[in-house]
Design an enzyme around this catalytic site. Structure first.
Site, PDB file in Angstrom:
ATOM      1  CB  CYS A 129      -0.872   0.007   1.081  1.00  0.00           C
ATOM      2  SG  CYS A 129      -1.881   1.295   1.429  1.00  0.00           S
ATOM      3  CB  CYS A 132      -0.332   2.156   4.159  1.00  0.00           C
ATOM      4  SG  CYS A 132      -1.761   1.749   3.663  1.00  0.00           S
ATOM      5  CG  ASP A 133       3.323   0.768   4.475  1.00  0.00           C
ATOM      6  OD1 ASP A 133       2.857   1.353   5.428  1.00  0.00           O
ATOM      7  OD2 ASP A 133       3.220  -0.485   4.084  1.00  0.00           O
TER       8      ASP A 133
HETATM    9  C1  LIG Z   1       0.902  -4.100   5.068  1.00  0.00           C
HETATM   10  C2  LIG Z   1      -0.333  -3.444   5.265  1.00  0.00           C
HETATM   11  C3  LIG Z   1      -0.169  -2.082   5.672  1.00  0.00           C
HETATM   12  C4  LIG Z   1      -1.118  -1.431   5.687  1.00  0.00           C
HETATM   13  N1  LIG Z   1      -1.197  -0.075   6.156  1.00  0.00           N
HETATM   14  C5  LIG Z   1      -2.472   0.607   6.173  1.00  0.00           C
HETATM   15  C6  LIG Z   1      -2.439   1.935   6.641  1.00  0.00           C
HETATM   16  O1  LIG Z   1      -1.459   2.464   6.970  1.00  0.00           O
HETATM   17  N2  LIG Z   1      -3.394   2.771   6.849  1.00  0.00           N
HETATM   18  C7  LIG Z   1      -4.868   2.155   6.578  1.00  0.00           C
HETATM   19  O2  LIG Z   1      -5.636   2.674   6.774  1.00  0.00           O
HETATM   20  N3  LIG Z   1      -4.808   0.835   6.105  1.00  0.00           N
HETATM   21  C8  LIG Z   1      -3.779   0.051   5.809  1.00  0.00           C
HETATM   22  N4  LIG Z   1      -3.768  -1.232   5.551  1.00  0.00           N
HETATM   23  C9  LIG Z   1      -5.178  -1.536   5.009  1.00  0.00           C
HETATM   24  C10 LIG Z   1      -5.683  -1.997   6.432  1.00  0.00           C
HETATM   25  O3  LIG Z   1      -5.180  -2.917   7.277  1.00  0.00           O
HETATM   26  C11 LIG Z   1      -7.274  -2.639   5.960  1.00  0.00           C
HETATM   27  O4  LIG Z   1      -8.120  -2.031   5.110  1.00  0.00           O
HETATM   28  C12 LIG Z   1      -8.183  -3.026   7.144  1.00  0.00           C
HETATM   29  O5  LIG Z   1      -7.477  -3.970   8.053  1.00  0.00           O
HETATM   30  C13 LIG Z   1      -9.363  -3.975   6.661  1.00  0.00           C
HETATM   31  O6  LIG Z   1     -10.276  -4.367   7.962  1.00  0.00           O
HETATM   32  P1  LIG Z   1     -10.976  -5.335   7.796  1.00  0.00           P
HETATM   33  O7  LIG Z   1     -11.517  -5.488   9.075  1.00  0.00           O
HETATM   34  O8  LIG Z   1     -12.182  -5.048   6.798  1.00  0.00           O
HETATM   35  O9  LIG Z   1     -10.341  -6.734   7.178  1.00  0.00           O
HETATM   36  P2  LIG Z   1      -9.071  -7.420   7.721  1.00  0.00           P
HETATM   37  O10 LIG Z   1      -7.821  -6.298   8.444  1.00  0.00           O
HETATM   38  O11 LIG Z   1      -8.608  -8.134   6.629  1.00  0.00           O
HETATM   39  O12 LIG Z   1      -9.757  -8.539   9.022  1.00  0.00           O
HETATM   40  C14 LIG Z   1     -10.552  -9.465   8.537  1.00  0.00           C
HETATM   41  C15 LIG Z   1     -10.242 -10.658   9.610  1.00  0.00           C
HETATM   42  O13 LIG Z   1     -11.126 -11.600   9.219  1.00  0.00           O
HETATM   43  C16 LIG Z   1     -10.537 -12.923   9.457  1.00  0.00           C
HETATM   44  N5  LIG Z   1     -11.145 -14.072   8.707  1.00  0.00           N
HETATM   45  C17 LIG Z   1     -11.217 -13.983   7.431  1.00  0.00           C
HETATM   46  N6  LIG Z   1     -11.976 -15.115   6.902  1.00  0.00           N
HETATM   47  C18 LIG Z   1     -12.426 -15.618   8.173  1.00  0.00           C
HETATM   48  C19 LIG Z   1     -13.147 -16.945   8.338  1.00  0.00           C
HETATM   49  N7  LIG Z   1     -13.573 -17.687   7.372  1.00  0.00           N
HETATM   50  N8  LIG Z   1     -13.434 -17.118   9.654  1.00  0.00           N
HETATM   51  C20 LIG Z   1     -12.857 -16.402  10.778  1.00  0.00           C
HETATM   52  N9  LIG Z   1     -12.167 -15.380  10.570  1.00  0.00           N
HETATM   53  C21 LIG Z   1     -11.981 -15.231   9.202  1.00  0.00           C
HETATM   54  C22 LIG Z   1      -8.962 -12.661   9.210  1.00  0.00           C
HETATM   55  O14 LIG Z   1      -7.983 -13.599   9.562  1.00  0.00           O
HETATM   56  C23 LIG Z   1      -9.022 -11.299   9.408  1.00  0.00           C
HETATM   57  O15 LIG Z   1      -8.522 -11.173  10.731  1.00  0.00           O
HETATM   58  C24 LIG Z   1      -2.808  -1.943   5.467  1.00  0.00           C
HETATM   59  C25 LIG Z   1      -2.702  -3.406   5.102  1.00  0.00           C
HETATM   60  C26 LIG Z   1      -1.439  -4.125   4.891  1.00  0.00           C
HETATM   61  C27 LIG Z   1      -1.712  -5.360   4.476  1.00  0.00           C
END
Ligand SMILES: Cc1cc2nc3c(=O)[nH]c(=O)nc-3n(C[C@H](O)[C@H](O)[C@H](O)COP(=O)(O)OP(=O)(O)OC[C@H]3O[C@@H](n4cnc5c(N)ncnc54)[C@H](O)[C@@H]3O)c2cc1C
Length: 303
Positions: A129, A132-133
């Site tokens: 990203c 982000c980074d």
């Molecule tokens: C390296 C990196 C850096 C980032 N930096 C930034 C930043 O600086 N700023 C920013 O705003 N965003 C950043 N992002 C993006 C941000 O992390 C995501 O947009 C955010 O985490 C999305 O949140 P979410 O809860 O929708 O999904 P996720 O964070 O993906 O969480 C989903 C969760 O559901 C769980 N899950 C999935 N399927 C199942 C299942 N079948 N049963 C049980 N559990 C399940 C997964 O294990 C996971 O823990 C970054 C992402 C990455 C990878």
């Protein structure tokens, strides 16, 4: 029997838990992997309001603690399906759980190349990203792996911050929109290595270089970089929910800002749903929206 079961303990799922608990509903959050979701891969966030800078792990920990302090139950289990009957039955690998409403907050996973030590380099020189980074590599030399629309966006942004951007594209051409390709080709500090595969990573603790192979000549080279961005797409993991929450062609759950799916009582929040921007701030917004709508439906007088 819970009022609300939330699948996924990322920012969207934990926010939904906080809102649903504050509305007095019983809540179970099921997580298959690590509490906090993708954000735990980010060593430093600088765009989440309220914190000038915070590590992804600390932000995730704070969200988890807040949900637990409010009385949400949290458990480790991988959800493999949902059944729709009088109640919703959430099928986990370890157990079956019943709820009146389900919020799917399963996120999305950035595609990996599948190379050795890849997971260890994520957050240590390997990123997904630029928004982000990118700032961490100001004035440096970065590589972008990929040549489609997502990669083109990353290249344009990084070429404004970094001294040099080298693009590693497996095909002999870029595949995104022509207008974006033209803008990328006009950038003097962007070099494109066509027909080139990244076949390995170099570095001890942090990434210091990429091993490249030209698919036409077979020549192998090493490219020294300060960081690299993988821009080869994301893959949601929504297939277990597809029967009740229809997916678009890319595998995201079709839902708008209301987070409602066509199945009453089933909601989709965060990166797992169709949306333009996948960030912590947008995931958190979805978590609130999904929980408030779930609570509204649960409290609505029976028809
Ligand atoms: C390296 C990196 C850096 C980032 N930096 C930034 C930043 O600086 N700023 C920013 O705003 N965003 C950043 N992002 C993006 C941000 O992390 C995501 O947009 C955010 O985490 C999305 O949140 P979410 O809860 O929708 O999904 P996720 O964070 O993906 O969480 C989903 C969760 O559901 C769980 N899950 C999935 N399927 C199942 C299942 N079948 N049963 C049980 N559990 C399940 C997964 O294990 C996971 O823990 C970054 C992402 C990455 C990878």
């Amino acid at each position: 029997m819970y009022d609300v079961i939330i699948i996924g303990a990322g920012p969207a799922g934990l926010t939904a838990a906080i809102y649903a608990r504050r509305a007095g509903k019983s809540v179970l959050v099921l997580e298959k992997d690590s509490f906090g979701g993708q954000v735990t891969f980010s060593p430093k966030l600088e765009n989440y309001p309220g914190f000038e800078t915070i590590s992804g792990n600390e932000l995730a920990q704070r969200m988890l603690e807040q949900a637990l302090a409010l009385g949400a139950d949290v458990d480790m289990d991988t959800v493999t399906g949902i059944e729709n009957g009088e109640w919703k039955t959430v099928i986990g690998e370890n157990a079956r759980y019943e709820a009146r409403a389900v919020i799917i907050a399963a996120g999305a996973r950035h595609r990996r190349l599948g190379l050795p030590r890849e997971e260890a380099f994520i957050g240590n020189g390997l990123s997904f990203c630029a928004v982000c980074d990118g700032a961490f590599y100001q004035g440096g030399h970065v590589a972008v792996i990929g040549g489609g629309n997502t990669a083109l966006q990353e290249i344009l942004l990084l070429s404004e911050i970094c001294q040099k951007v080298t693009v590693v594209q497996n095909l002999a051409f870029l595949t995104g929109e022509q207008a974006m390709i033209d803008r990328v080709l006009a950038r003097a500090n962007v070099e494109i290595r066509y027909s080139t595969l990244c076949v390995g990573y170099e570095g001890a603790d942090a990434l210091t270089g990429l091993c490249l192979r030209n698919t036409e000549t077979g020549a192998q080279t090493t490219l020294a970089v300060d960081g690299a961005f993988l821009a080869i797409g994301t893959e949601p993991e929504n297939l277990p929910f597809a029967a009740l929450a229809p997916l678009n062609e890319a595998g995201y759950i079709r839902a708008d800002e209301s987070c409602r799916t066509p199945t009453p009582g089933i909601f989709a929040a965060g990166d797992c749903r169709t949306k333009a921007y996948r960030q912590v701030a947008t995931a958190v917004a979805d978590g609130a929206s999904a929980a408030l709508n779930a609570v509204r439906d649960l409290d609505a007088p029976a028809q």
